[in-house]
Design an enzyme around this catalytic site. Sequence first.
Site, PDB file in Angstrom:
ATOM      1  CG  HIS A 228      -1.926   1.155   1.128  1.00 37.37           C
ATOM      2  ND1 HIS A 228      -3.137   1.009   0.501  1.00 37.37           N
ATOM      3  CD2 HIS A 228      -1.874   2.444   1.550  1.00 37.37           C
ATOM      4  CE1 HIS A 228      -3.800   2.158   0.553  1.00 37.37           C
ATOM      5  NE2 HIS A 228      -3.056   3.047   1.185  1.00 37.37           N
TER       6      HIS A 228
ATOM      7  CG  ASP B  75     -11.084   3.459   5.568  1.00 40.84           C
ATOM      8  OD1 ASP B  75     -10.572   4.477   6.065  1.00 40.84           O
ATOM      9  OD2 ASP B  75     -10.794   3.037   4.442  1.00 40.84           O
TER      10      ASP B  75
ATOM     11  NE  ARG C 251      -8.653  10.870   5.775  1.00 39.98           N
ATOM     12  CZ  ARG C 251      -7.815   9.960   5.276  1.00 39.98           C
ATOM     13  NH1 ARG C 251      -8.202   8.713   5.088  1.00 39.98           N
ATOM     14  NH2 ARG C 251      -6.583  10.300   4.974  1.00 39.98           N
TER      15      ARG C 251
ATOM     16  CB  SER D 241      -7.619   5.385   6.122  1.00 38.86           C
ATOM     17  OG  SER D 241      -8.134   5.074   4.847  1.00 38.86           O
TER      18      SER D 241
ATOM     19  CE  LYS E 226      -8.427   1.276   2.120  1.00 36.00           C
ATOM     20  NZ  LYS E 226      -8.523   2.578   2.795  1.00 36.00           N
TER      21      LYS E 226
END
Length: 436
Positions: free
Chosen positions: A95, A173, A180, A195, A199
């Site tokens: 990520h 989220d 956001r 966040s 996930k």
Amino acid sequence: MTQFTFDMPSIIRTKRDGGVLSDDAIDWVIDAYTHGRVAEAQMSALLMAIFLRGMTNGEIARWTAAMVDSGERLDFSDLRRSDAPGKPLALVDKHSTGGVGDKITIPLVPVVMACGGAVPQAAGRGLGHTGGTLDKLEAIPGFTAEISKAQIRQQLCELGAAIFAAGELAPADRKIYALRDVTATTESLPLIASSVMSKKIAEGTRALVLDSKVGSGAFLKTEAESRELARTMVELGTAHGVRTRALLTDMNTPLGRTVGNAVEVAESLEVLAGGGPDDVVELTLALAREMCDVAGLDGVDPAETLRDGTAMDRFRALVAAQGGDPDAALPLGAHSETVSAPCGGTMGDIDAMAVGLAVWRLGAGRSAPGEQVQFGAGMRIHRRPGEPVAAGEPLFTLYTDTPERLAGAVSELDGAWSVGDEPPARRPLIIDRITG
């Protein structure tokens, strides 16, 4: 015994005044907002209070856990490779904290697939000035990220990857992420860390490599902030049983020569074909090596998968499995404008944030939750920092389907680049490596 009932004004006031939210208060907020008992305006106020006041490590850990618990948690521990019956999947994911021109997931996932890894990639959409992997991949005609759990499991076993929308994973989220994006609360360490990790913990991966961006195009601008974010995320992952490590990487200049949706897919295909910009290739391979290492894949060479075409083969198979046509033409905005060099010399630094905002103005990002992005909106960067420039030659070409957007996008580039006599100072792309 009377059960204490929370209310949003009191919780907002606590955080507004710099207080610490209790575990029970955090659990209540996440559950109530997920199920529609907290108004968007109230959650927006709390997010801004968190943005301004921050959170303790304990608050971040509880906020993350509450978001994980807001939905289901996938479990792939029972899966075995179809080409090696009885052998467990080497589950690993990556990520990025968000950057400009950051198309790395697109070539990276097939490289790791070709190395024997299995990547359950719960990907996101654009956030603020940064692009989203799903928005980019959905520029491929027919591609869908809305796939069933059964299909995810099948693809992991048979292909080695699935790239999918989070769906019921951390639904809290999903709602907060969209809020956001349109309330100027993206650049918050607690909100970024929770966040990302909610996930990734929920998606069922066993190992995770994080790309924590540093610089003008990152959500957190300083190396100290990005280092703290990386350490926080590594600690959150480790606490939840996910082997996690992170790279700190430079995001002062856009990655590669394209920024947008379809244009970044096209550049990713160049990388998979054995070419592409040096920085995109370097970061793809660095992250692939980390992913293979943390997943226990020994004796593999990610670079070889680009040379021999196996990564490209895996990409085409992955796109086809998710309904996409890997041979289809990619969209490009019907209207364009070019920014040319006023003089000759050497290209100076290019401000990543300005480029990201320009591309957002072209229609590649959103200004309201759920808004459709333009797949063909984007920018080509013809000269990167340090390259020679001739007077009058193109430096940037901007694309959009709505020509009235061009003037605002071009204005974002004012002062964001220069042509001079000397090349800019070189910065390392990979700054540091953080392990648990």
